[in-house]
Motif scaffolding. Structure first.
Motif, PDB file in Angstrom:
ATOM      1  N   GLN A  43      -3.750  -3.248   6.834  1.00  0.00           N
ATOM      2  CA  GLN A  43      -4.672  -2.953   5.748  1.00  0.00           C
ATOM      3  C   GLN A  43      -5.801  -3.968   5.709  1.00  0.00           C
ATOM      4  O   GLN A  43      -5.589  -5.145   5.979  1.00  0.00           O
TER       5      GLN A  43
ATOM      6  N   GLN B 139      -9.842   0.327   0.597  1.00  0.00           N
ATOM      7  CA  GLN B 139      -8.918  -0.415   1.443  1.00  0.00           C
ATOM      8  C   GLN B 139      -8.406   0.512   2.543  1.00  0.00           C
ATOM      9  O   GLN B 139      -7.876   1.590   2.260  1.00  0.00           O
TER      10      GLN B 139
ATOM     11  N   VAL C  64      -5.459  -4.367  -6.709  1.00  0.00           N
ATOM     12  CA  VAL C  64      -4.987  -2.993  -6.920  1.00  0.00           C
ATOM     13  C   VAL C  64      -6.147  -2.018  -7.090  1.00  0.00           C
ATOM     14  O   VAL C  64      -5.948  -0.806  -6.998  1.00  0.00           O
TER      15      VAL C  64
ATOM     16  N   LYS D 223     -11.182   2.635  -9.803  1.00  0.00           N
ATOM     17  CA  LYS D 223     -11.108   1.846  -8.578  1.00  0.00           C
ATOM     18  C   LYS D 223     -12.467   1.209  -8.328  1.00  0.00           C
ATOM     19  O   LYS D 223     -13.495   1.688  -8.818  1.00  0.00           O
TER      20      LYS D 223
ATOM     21  N   THR E 107      -8.581   0.832  -2.927  1.00  0.00           N
ATOM     22  CA  THR E 107      -7.648   1.837  -2.447  1.00  0.00           C
ATOM     23  C   THR E 107      -8.324   2.776  -1.455  1.00  0.00           C
ATOM     24  O   THR E 107      -9.550   2.962  -1.486  1.00  0.00           O
TER      25      THR E 107
ATOM     26  N   SER F 209       1.747   3.163  -2.337  1.00  0.00           N
ATOM     27  CA  SER F 209       1.200   4.207  -3.221  1.00  0.00           C
ATOM     28  C   SER F 209       0.100   4.993  -2.523  1.00  0.00           C
ATOM     29  O   SER F 209      -0.145   6.159  -2.859  1.00  0.00           O
ATOM     30  N   PHE F 210      -0.566   4.357  -1.532  1.00  0.00           N
ATOM     31  CA  PHE F 210      -1.643   5.037  -0.810  1.00  0.00           C
ATOM     32  C   PHE F 210      -1.101   6.176   0.058  1.00  0.00           C
ATOM     33  O   PHE F 210      -1.826   7.111   0.382  1.00  0.00           O
TER      34      PHE F 210
ATOM     35  N   LEU G 245      -5.810   4.975 -10.848  1.00  0.00           N
ATOM     36  CA  LEU G 245      -5.467   4.249  -9.627  1.00  0.00           C
ATOM     37  C   LEU G 245      -4.231   4.895  -9.020  1.00  0.00           C
ATOM     38  O   LEU G 245      -3.327   5.305  -9.754  1.00  0.00           O
ATOM     39  N   PRO G 246      -4.157   5.062  -7.715  1.00  0.00           N
ATOM     40  CA  PRO G 246      -5.112   4.537  -6.739  1.00  0.00           C
ATOM     41  C   PRO G 246      -6.416   5.312  -6.628  1.00  0.00           C
ATOM     42  O   PRO G 246      -7.347   4.841  -5.969  1.00  0.00           O
ATOM     43  N   ASN G 247      -6.526   6.492  -7.246  1.00  0.00           N
ATOM     44  CA  ASN G 247      -7.768   7.267  -7.184  1.00  0.00           C
ATOM     45  C   ASN G 247      -8.017   7.963  -8.509  1.00  0.00           C
ATOM     46  O   ASN G 247      -7.085   8.252  -9.259  1.00  0.00           O
TER      47      ASN G 247
ATOM     48  N   GLY H 140       0.790  -1.221   0.000  1.00  0.00           N
ATOM     49  CA  GLY H 140       0.000   0.000   0.000  1.00  0.00           C
ATOM     50  C   GLY H 140       0.821   1.270   0.000  1.00  0.00           C
ATOM     51  O   GLY H 140       0.300   2.329   0.351  1.00  0.00           O
TER      52      GLY H 140
ATOM     53  N   GLY I  19      -7.962   9.370  -1.434  1.00  0.00           N
ATOM     54  CA  GLY I  19      -6.743   9.898  -2.042  1.00  0.00           C
ATOM     55  C   GLY I  19      -6.469  11.356  -1.750  1.00  0.00           C
ATOM     56  O   GLY I  19      -7.062  11.960  -0.847  1.00  0.00           O
TER      57      GLY I  19
END
Length: 571
Positions: free
Chosen positions: A184, A392, A465, A388, A468, A168-169, A271-273, A166, A471
């Motif tokens: 997570q 998560q 993936v 998405k 997410t 990238s989150f 992605l992620p948003n 995670g 963001g």
């Protein structure tokens, strides 16, 4: 299958009781590894001891220091507080008080520290949903610079950021990491596999609806399945085709901010948003500055897809869930599927997995295997490939700028310890909240997978993936999140229509954005609201906000669960 120990042993408690901070050394570390970890680690025993030696050496300047850490109360963090914090103290000599409080209380303490500069806690474990807040306010240490600077001497060379699924989150638009995920869990689709594979039930469904009963791929199929099961008698009990909650309570806000609009298809691809419009319906410009929430400013919070998402929520709650569900909160509704009267749930958090496999439950077979499974969430009528598909949660280590350097360094050691490769496999067996790829792929989870209803298969699948957290479009999560439960609560109670509720919500969000813009406290990263235009202008542009569909119930689609799993495993 080899017998594994997934719970804490009394031997560990005895070993740690004999150790004192003054005598912190490899003796305490070996006692911890023997009693608690064993082979439940992605590292060999030699590698485990080497990692523990690094912690001992790096912690030497802080031996005897007392630090305070806070997180929300979930099973994973209870394990950290009850087991890992004492172990860390015994091994390093740094005394850790790891407090467990409500999620809202964590955010309140963090806000207070942001506003006053008083060092309340040396480390927060708060959701990565605040990434947009942290990036803009710059009141937390960005870990990229920290690990190269003041935190270099206390950064584990075996940390391996690429192993965190995670990361990238918790990365801002500037490419820097602001938080380290240490737990997570996702919200997925949950269903009674035993009922969905019962030949009589399958035949009855297909006779009535003309297509096979299976995992719903879209909301059309989910609604048909909900209608089919509601009121049926199975094993002598009246059952329901849906479960949810609707009480006007802060937890109702999570039900929607946790990506419900994106599941319907309200935002943009990405992605992620989604960009430029995210799952909250907030649009940003090319510099990631929020420019609107309502359709009139290019947002999507009150657009047709968002309104559709609320209408489906209200309709399903009223018609297919137990009557009591409308008056329940998140925590009250969570245990209900385990009681054996629910056929499916579209919005189900995997954090409940451990509680759903307890011996003796109506949803567990005599051999301990679950009668249920989890699968990817079905998508709404406005959803498109590249978006998405769910939420998560990523509870993450957060270091405030207001924390003195030495205390932040000691706390950073603890944050790395509780997410280290040495301990993460064991911790994940206890809490089932995965953060490392090496943990997900560990052989012990291959062995345990049949007991967990599809959790391991999902986390090993290419689908994950698309799940997410909130963001970076959300500039002030604490202020904006509290608006959602009040607006949705009005719709849930029938006081206003779905359209009115979302109109109210987008206006309230824009009022907060406007105040932030006027205050100028976020500088060049703050909101720059667009001028209002005729909504038709924005609805005619590509992407979100999207114009209303003529048909919001397209052809229903289902897939067999076993076929779905096989497709993942062939990739």
């Amino acid at each position: 299958m080899k017998r594994r120990i997934y719970t804490t042993t009394t031997a560990l408690a005895l070993a740690l009781a004999l150790a004192s901070p003054a005598a912190a050394d490899m003796e305490a570390a070996r006692a911890f590894l023997d009693a608690e970890i064993g082979d439940l680690s992605s590292l060999t025993r030699e590698e485990q001891e080497a990692e523990m030696q690094w912690f001992i050496d790096a912690a030497a300047p802080f031996r005897g220091m007392d630090i305070r850490v806070v997180s929300e109360t979930i099973t994973t963090h209870e394990y950290e507080s009850r087991v890992l914090a004492p172990a860390f103290t015994a091994i390093t000599g740094i005394r850790v008080t790891h407090d467990l409080i409500g999620e809202g209380d964590v955010i309140e303490r963090l806000q207070t520290q942001m506003q006053t500069g008083e060092n309340i806690y040396d480390m927060y474990v708060n959701d990565s949903d605040l990434i947009g807040t942290h990036w803009r306010y710059q009141q937390v240490r960005n870990l990229t610079d920290w690990m190269a600077g003041e935190g270099a001497s206390v950064t584990n060379p075996n940390l391996d950021l690429d192993d965190f699924i995670g990361i990238s989150f918790t990365t801002g638009p500037d490419g820097k990491v602001y938080q380290l995920p240490i737990q997570q869990f996702a919200n997925l689709y949950w269903f009674r596999y035993d009922w969905f594979t019962d030949p009589e039930i399958m035949a009855a469904f297909e006779a009535e609806y003309g297509y096979p009963l299976g995992v719903p791929v879209n909301w059309s199929a989910y609604e048909d399945i909900a209608r089919f099961f509601t009121g049926r008698e199975i094993d002598g009990r009246r059952v329901f085709g849906h479960m949810d909650y609707g009480r006007r309570d802060p937890s109702l806000g999570w039900r929607f901010t946790d990506a419900w609009l994106s599941m319907a298809g309200a935002g943009d691809k990405g992605l992620p948003n989604g960009l430029p419009v995210d799952e909250w319906g907030i649009r940003v410009d090319e510099n990631s500055r929020p420019v609107g929430s309502c359709v009139a400013r290019g947002g999507a919070t009150n657009g047709p897809a968002a309104v559709y998402s609320v209408e489906r929520y209200v309709d399903w709650l009223r018609n297919y869930a137990p009557p009591a569900a409308a008056g329940m909160t998140f925590s009250e509704a969570g245990p209900v599927p385990a009681q054996g009267e629910i056929a499916q749930q579209i919005f189900w958090y995997t954090a409940f997995t451990a509680d759903m496999v307890a011996e003796g439950l109506p949803v567990v077979n005599e051999d301990g295997t679950p009668k249920w499974r989890m699968a990817p969430s079905p998508r709404g009528a406005y959803w498109e490939e590249g978006m998405k598909l769910g939420y998560q949660d990523a509870g993450s280590v957060t270091l405030m700028q207001s924390t003195p350097v030495d205390r932040a360094q000691a706390a950073w050691l603890y944050g790395q310890f509780i997410s280290s490769k040495t301990v993460d496999v064991k911790k994940s067996h206890v809490g089932l909240t995965f953060v490392r790829e090496s943990t997900i792929q560990h052989e012990s989870f291959t062995e345990r997978a049949p007991m967990l209803g599809g959790l391991i298969e999902f986390y090993r699948s290419p689908a994950r993936v698309q799940w997410t957290p909130t963001g970076t479009n959300v500039p002030d999560y604490p202020r904006l999140a509290q608006l959602w439960w009040q607006a949705i609560g009005d719709a849930s109670a029938g006081a206003v229509s779905a359209q009115q509720a979302m109109d109210n919500l987008c206006r309230e969000q824009e009022q907060v954005l406007a105040r932030l813009e006027r205050a100028g406290i976020l500088g060049d990263l703050g909101p720059r609201l667009n001028e209002e235009r005729d909504p038709e202008y924005w609805l005619s542009q590509p992407g979100a906000p999207k114009p209303a569909l003529e048909n919001e119930k397209p052809q229903p689609i289902t897939i067999g669960y076993d076929e779905l799993i096989a497709s993942w495993q062939s990739n």
